[in-house]
Design an enzyme around this catalytic site. Sequence first.
Site, PDB file in Angstrom:
ATOM      1  N   TYR A   1       0.818  -1.210   0.000  1.00 48.06           N
ATOM      2  CA  TYR A   1       0.000   0.000   0.000  1.00 48.06           C
ATOM      3  C   TYR A   1       0.854   1.263   0.000  1.00 48.06           C
ATOM      4  O   TYR A   1       0.712   2.113  -0.904  1.00 48.06           O
ATOM      5  CB  TYR A   1      -0.967  -0.008   1.183  1.00 48.06           C
ATOM      6  CG  TYR A   1      -1.686   1.305   1.388  1.00 48.06           C
ATOM      7  CD1 TYR A   1      -2.623   1.762   0.463  1.00 48.06           C
ATOM      8  CD2 TYR A   1      -1.412   2.106   2.496  1.00 48.06           C
ATOM      9  CE1 TYR A   1      -3.273   2.977   0.639  1.00 48.06           C
ATOM     10  CE2 TYR A   1      -2.064   3.323   2.680  1.00 48.06           C
ATOM     11  CZ  TYR A   1      -2.987   3.742   1.756  1.00 48.06           C
ATOM     12  OH  TYR A   1      -3.624   4.941   1.922  1.00 48.06           O
TER      13      TYR A   1
ATOM     14  N   LYS B   1       1.455   4.208  -2.989  1.00 45.93           N
ATOM     15  CA  LYS B   1       1.213   5.636  -2.761  1.00 45.93           C
ATOM     16  C   LYS B   1       2.474   6.446  -3.054  1.00 45.93           C
ATOM     17  O   LYS B   1       2.393   7.562  -3.608  1.00 45.93           O
ATOM     18  CB  LYS B   1       0.755   5.867  -1.322  1.00 45.93           C
ATOM     19  CG  LYS B   1      -0.566   5.220  -0.969  1.00 45.93           C
ATOM     20  CD  LYS B   1      -1.743   5.831  -1.709  1.00 45.93           C
ATOM     21  CE  LYS B   1      -2.356   6.978  -0.950  1.00 45.93           C
ATOM     22  NZ  LYS B   1      -3.623   7.451  -1.547  1.00 45.93           N
TER      23      LYS B   1
END
Length: 276
Positions: free
Chosen positions: A135, A139
Amino acid sequence: MNILVTGATGKVGSRLAQRLVQHGHTVRALVRDPARATDLSDHGIHLVTGDLMQPDALPAAVQGVDTVVHCAAFFRGATPEEAHAVNNLGTQHLAHAAREAAVGRFVFMSTGLVYGPNGGALAQEDDDCAPVDAYPQSKLAAERMLLAIDGLDVRILRLPFVYGDGDPHIQDVVPFMRTFPPTQRMSIGHHADVAQAVIRLLDKASPAYRIYNVVDDEAPDLATLFASVGQPPPDGTDPERAKAFAAVMDGRRLREDLGFQPLYPRLADAVDAGQA
């Protein structure tokens, strides 16, 4: 200001979109299924149907928009491939559509997890980043892509652990962090202060291509965080896994550039106000 908010059905995006309306902005929300977002309409938010993974639908969503606030992300339960597709490639689709539509500003909601394990040191925006999970890796890739785009006024907010406003986030994270060290500190931020940071970015001509950490004045240890929802402290049996979440963020840049002051400087302030 006309603002498009993505992720407006999520924890951060839903509360942010409502506060933007309360601040006097016209807000539209990009949603995949309008039938599941009627509560947004009830708060004066206009719905536009679209999907980050279907770029042909995005030009209509950004047409006439002054600012995009991009909150949408695939976090828990995402495979590395899904995280990359939505959080990086989907952001790229949206950014290109925004640039083609001459959108004035693009605010990207990133995460403090991009810093990765740093021993709990105070992380500043220009520090090197080495996230270990899919994750935050996705990002960070999206951040770097956005900062390399010409012709789009990009601002990046790296969010901490966000709580408050009736969000059960603290209670929800207890099982996941049960094995973390009780003395490990974690940067946090109230939903009201996340909204304040966004509104300050909208209201001031701060430098483009700028990254800001959004944090409270105090980073509580996990024992304190757990106690706020009546839970015993974590047991500390898996300190290695906890290292990926060990960075504590420095919030001085947002304060110095934009005059940000947390409405809830400490978790205790939110608890005392009944807003934790």
